[in-house]
Design an enzyme around this catalytic site. Structure first.
Site, PDB file in Angstrom:
ATOM      1  N   HIS A  72       0.827  -1.207   0.000  1.00  0.00           N
ATOM      2  CA  HIS A  72       0.000   0.000   0.000  1.00  0.00           C
ATOM      3  C   HIS A  72       0.860   1.255   0.000  1.00  0.00           C
ATOM      4  O   HIS A  72       1.742   1.392   0.836  1.00  0.00           O
ATOM      5  CB  HIS A  72      -0.875   0.039   1.250  1.00  0.00           C
ATOM      6  CG  HIS A  72      -2.018  -0.894   1.179  1.00  0.00           C
ATOM      7  ND1 HIS A  72      -3.162  -0.603   0.489  1.00  0.00           N
ATOM      8  CD2 HIS A  72      -2.191  -2.124   1.696  1.00  0.00           C
ATOM      9  CE1 HIS A  72      -3.992  -1.614   0.585  1.00  0.00           C
ATOM     10  NE2 HIS A  72      -3.426  -2.551   1.307  1.00  0.00           N
ATOM     11  N   TYR A 201      -9.956   4.858   6.573  1.00  0.00           N
ATOM     12  CA  TYR A 201     -10.352   5.150   7.953  1.00  0.00           C
ATOM     13  C   TYR A 201     -11.446   6.206   7.922  1.00  0.00           C
ATOM     14  O   TYR A 201     -11.220   7.297   7.376  1.00  0.00           O
ATOM     15  CB  TYR A 201      -9.163   5.698   8.759  1.00  0.00           C
ATOM     16  CG  TYR A 201      -8.052   4.700   8.956  1.00  0.00           C
ATOM     17  CD1 TYR A 201      -7.072   4.513   7.976  1.00  0.00           C
ATOM     18  CD2 TYR A 201      -7.968   3.949  10.122  1.00  0.00           C
ATOM     19  CE1 TYR A 201      -6.048   3.587   8.157  1.00  0.00           C
ATOM     20  CE2 TYR A 201      -6.946   3.016  10.311  1.00  0.00           C
ATOM     21  CZ  TYR A 201      -5.996   2.841   9.330  1.00  0.00           C
ATOM     22  OH  TYR A 201      -4.991   1.920   9.508  1.00  0.00           O
ATOM     23  N   PRO A 293      -6.331  -0.903  18.182  1.00  0.00           N
ATOM     24  CA  PRO A 293      -5.973  -1.387  16.837  1.00  0.00           C
ATOM     25  C   PRO A 293      -5.853  -0.299  15.769  1.00  0.00           C
ATOM     26  O   PRO A 293      -5.273  -0.565  14.708  1.00  0.00           O
ATOM     27  CB  PRO A 293      -7.111  -2.353  16.495  1.00  0.00           C
ATOM     28  CG  PRO A 293      -8.244  -1.956  17.380  1.00  0.00           C
ATOM     29  CD  PRO A 293      -7.640  -1.407  18.624  1.00  0.00           C
ATOM     30  N   LYS A 297      -0.627  -1.128  14.956  1.00  0.00           N
ATOM     31  CA  LYS A 297       0.759  -1.148  15.451  1.00  0.00           C
ATOM     32  C   LYS A 297       1.100  -2.376  16.293  1.00  0.00           C
ATOM     33  O   LYS A 297       2.280  -2.644  16.544  1.00  0.00           O
ATOM     34  CB  LYS A 297       1.022   0.112  16.304  1.00  0.00           C
ATOM     35  CG  LYS A 297       1.098   1.378  15.493  1.00  0.00           C
ATOM     36  CD  LYS A 297       2.330   1.386  14.629  1.00  0.00           C
ATOM     37  CE  LYS A 297       2.263   2.426  13.549  1.00  0.00           C
ATOM     38  NZ  LYS A 297       2.943   2.064  12.312  1.00  0.00           N
ATOM     39  N   TYR A 385       2.773   6.027  10.483  1.00  0.00           N
ATOM     40  CA  TYR A 385       2.024   4.912   9.902  1.00  0.00           C
ATOM     41  C   TYR A 385       2.956   3.841   9.334  1.00  0.00           C
ATOM     42  O   TYR A 385       2.737   2.649   9.521  1.00  0.00           O
ATOM     43  CB  TYR A 385       1.077   5.430   8.811  1.00  0.00           C
ATOM     44  CG  TYR A 385      -0.025   4.449   8.486  1.00  0.00           C
ATOM     45  CD1 TYR A 385      -1.146   4.351   9.307  1.00  0.00           C
ATOM     46  CD2 TYR A 385       0.065   3.604   7.388  1.00  0.00           C
ATOM     47  CE1 TYR A 385      -2.145   3.425   9.041  1.00  0.00           C
ATOM     48  CE2 TYR A 385      -0.927   2.678   7.112  1.00  0.00           C
ATOM     49  CZ  TYR A 385      -2.028   2.606   7.942  1.00  0.00           C
ATOM     50  OH  TYR A 385      -3.021   1.683   7.675  1.00  0.00           O
TER      51      TYR A 385
HETATM   52  C1  PHB Z   1      -6.912  -4.840   9.746  1.00  0.00           C
HETATM   53  O1  PHB Z   1      -6.719  -5.136   8.554  1.00  0.00           O
HETATM   54  O2  PHB Z   1      -7.409  -5.654  10.535  1.00  0.00           O
HETATM   55  C2  PHB Z   1      -6.540  -3.480  10.198  1.00  0.00           C
HETATM   56  C3  PHB Z   1      -6.005  -2.588   9.277  1.00  0.00           C
HETATM   57  C4  PHB Z   1      -5.649  -1.324   9.695  1.00  0.00           C
HETATM   58  C5  PHB Z   1      -5.829  -0.954  11.000  1.00  0.00           C
HETATM   59  C6  PHB Z   1      -6.358  -1.850  11.920  1.00  0.00           C
HETATM   60  C7  PHB Z   1      -6.703  -3.115  11.515  1.00  0.00           C
HETATM   61  O3  PHB Z   1      -5.484   0.280  11.379  1.00  0.00           O
END
Ligand code: PHB
Ligand code: APR
Length: 390
Positions: A72, A201, A293, A297, A385
């Protein structure tokens, strides 16, 4: 039985540590409370920083990750009904993250461990740590109705948040904790990801949402929910409708829905235990810290602990130097607290807080507006990130 490093826990931390030590000629045995199948049934985040990918390569277990991981270059933020790309790759001078499920990473490590003929004792009961303040620690456990004792030079406590390792030193640790007033309802479904090239997000007046993936045919989605919600009250239809209602119209229109293959609610917590070393016992991964989550991280922090800890053990056995083990805790905690800060910040920015007054809400909206229009703040988001430098 005797080994150089007794590893407690066969999650990603314990397995990765075992593999890196084995590569360096240091023998190790893993004691795991659960069965291998149980460990593989746990679904967790799946975004890897470059440092984690590099460690998997160093451990010789990245063939499938290199083939199937989805690289990504950017993420997207949705708020006030609009999508805003953050060019993580451009803002960090070419860094990326890779989508690859933690379950798959764990499976690759387990397979490599089995292929190398290394010992993992699954279903080990009553694991108890002894004498780690002295020079001859041991670990006892029950298996098949018998008590066994494992003598070792070091114990690595990789047994997660509820493990026995941190519990063995509970009167010697300082704990820092923050609990959030909401949970995440997660759904896994065999449908193509709505946004295959960027994790999305979302912050809407109905709450947080997240669009992620495990492969080009398997998606992972989340919505913020009250902590006392029950999974049973979330039908698939209700989940998809709720997710759509939190995205911008174009994404909502494009989303492909299907039956869920897993659905669960998880609480959000920030937690750090200090220090991470007690004589010959070392904590690593979720045994020492938890992040919410948001930003994914958890696994990456576990991997960095393991990088530092494997390096320290290698220095000790190969070079007879204690420098690495002496600085392990301090070095790890420096990085951990930065990831704690980032995960807390992104969680605070992207969720609706039930107790937030009008002022808090307005400040959050201003920060989102500032973020997507400021190269400085976008760069800060991007560099955290992809993972701060080691
Ligand atoms: C996930 O793919 O489970 C996932 C991806 C990004 C995040 C949290 C969880 O920030
Ligand atoms: N004895 C032996 N094993 C134990 C014990 C015990 N008393 N207690 C727990 N374990 C095992 C658990 O069954 C589990 O398999 O330790 C393992 C710990 O694994 P994880 O919880 O996955 O922790 P870790 O390996 O540090 O991985 C961190 O997991 O929760 C995510 O976000 C986190 O992605 C990060 C990763």
């Amino acid at each position: 039985m005797r080994t150089q490093v007794a590893i407690i826990g066969a999650g990603p931390s314990g397995l990765l540590l075992g593999q890196l030590l084995h590569k360096a000629g240091i023998d190790n045995i893993i004691l795991e409370r659960q069965s291998g199948d149980y460990v593989l049934s746990r679904i967790r985040a799946g975004i890897l920083e470059q440092v984690t990918v590099d460690l998997m390569r160093e451990a010789g277990v990245a063939q499938r990750l290199d083939r199937e991981g989805i690289v990504h270059h950017s993420i997207e933020l949705v708020f006030a009904g609009q999508r805003h790309p953050i060019d993580v790759h451009g803002l960090t001078g070419g860094k990326v993250v890779t989508a690859y499920g933690q379950t798959e990473l764990t499976r690759d490590l387990m397979d490599a461990r089995a292929a190398a003929g290394l010992t993992t004792v699954y279903d080990a009961g009553e694991v108890t740590l002894h004498d780690f303040d002295g020079s001859t620690p041991t670990v006892s456990y029950r298996k098949d109705g018998q008590t066994h004792t494992l003598a070792c030079d070091f114990i690595a406590g990789c047994d997660g948040f509820h493990g026995v390792s941190r519990a063995s030193v509970k009167d010697r640790v300082t704990e820092y904790e923050k609990v959030y007033p909401f949970g995440w309802l997660g759904v896994l479904a065999d449908v193509p990801p709505v946004s295959p090239h960027a994790i999305v997000y979302g912050n809407s007046e109905r709450g947080f949402s997240l669009c992620s993936m495990r492969s080009m045919t398997r998606s992972r989605y989340y919505v913020q929910c009250p902590l006392d919600d029950k999974v049973e009250s979330w039908s698939d239809t209700r989940f998809w409708d709720e997710l759509r209602s939190r995205l911008d119209p174009e994404l909502a229109e494009r989303i492909v829905t299907g039956p869920s293959i897993e659905k669960s609610i998880a609480p959000l917590r920030s937690f750090v235990a200090e220090p991470m070393r007690f004589g010959r016992l070392f904590l690593a991964g979720d045994a020492a810290h938890i992040v919410p989550p948001t930003g994914a991280k958890g696994l990456n922090l576990a991997a960095t602990d393991v990088k530092y800890l494997s390096g320290a053990f290698i220095e000790y056995f190969r070079d007879r130097s204690a420098a690495g083990i002496d600085t392990y805790s301090q070095r790890s905690l420096r990085r951990i607290w930065k990831a704690e800060r980032f995960s807390w910040w992104l969680t605070t920015l992207m969720h609706r807080f039930p107790d937030s007054e009008g002022f808090g809400q307005k400040v959050q909206e201003a920060e989102l507006d500032y973020l997507v229009n400021s190269r400085a703040l976008s760069t800060s988001l991007a560099e955290n990130y992809v993972g701060l430098p080691l």
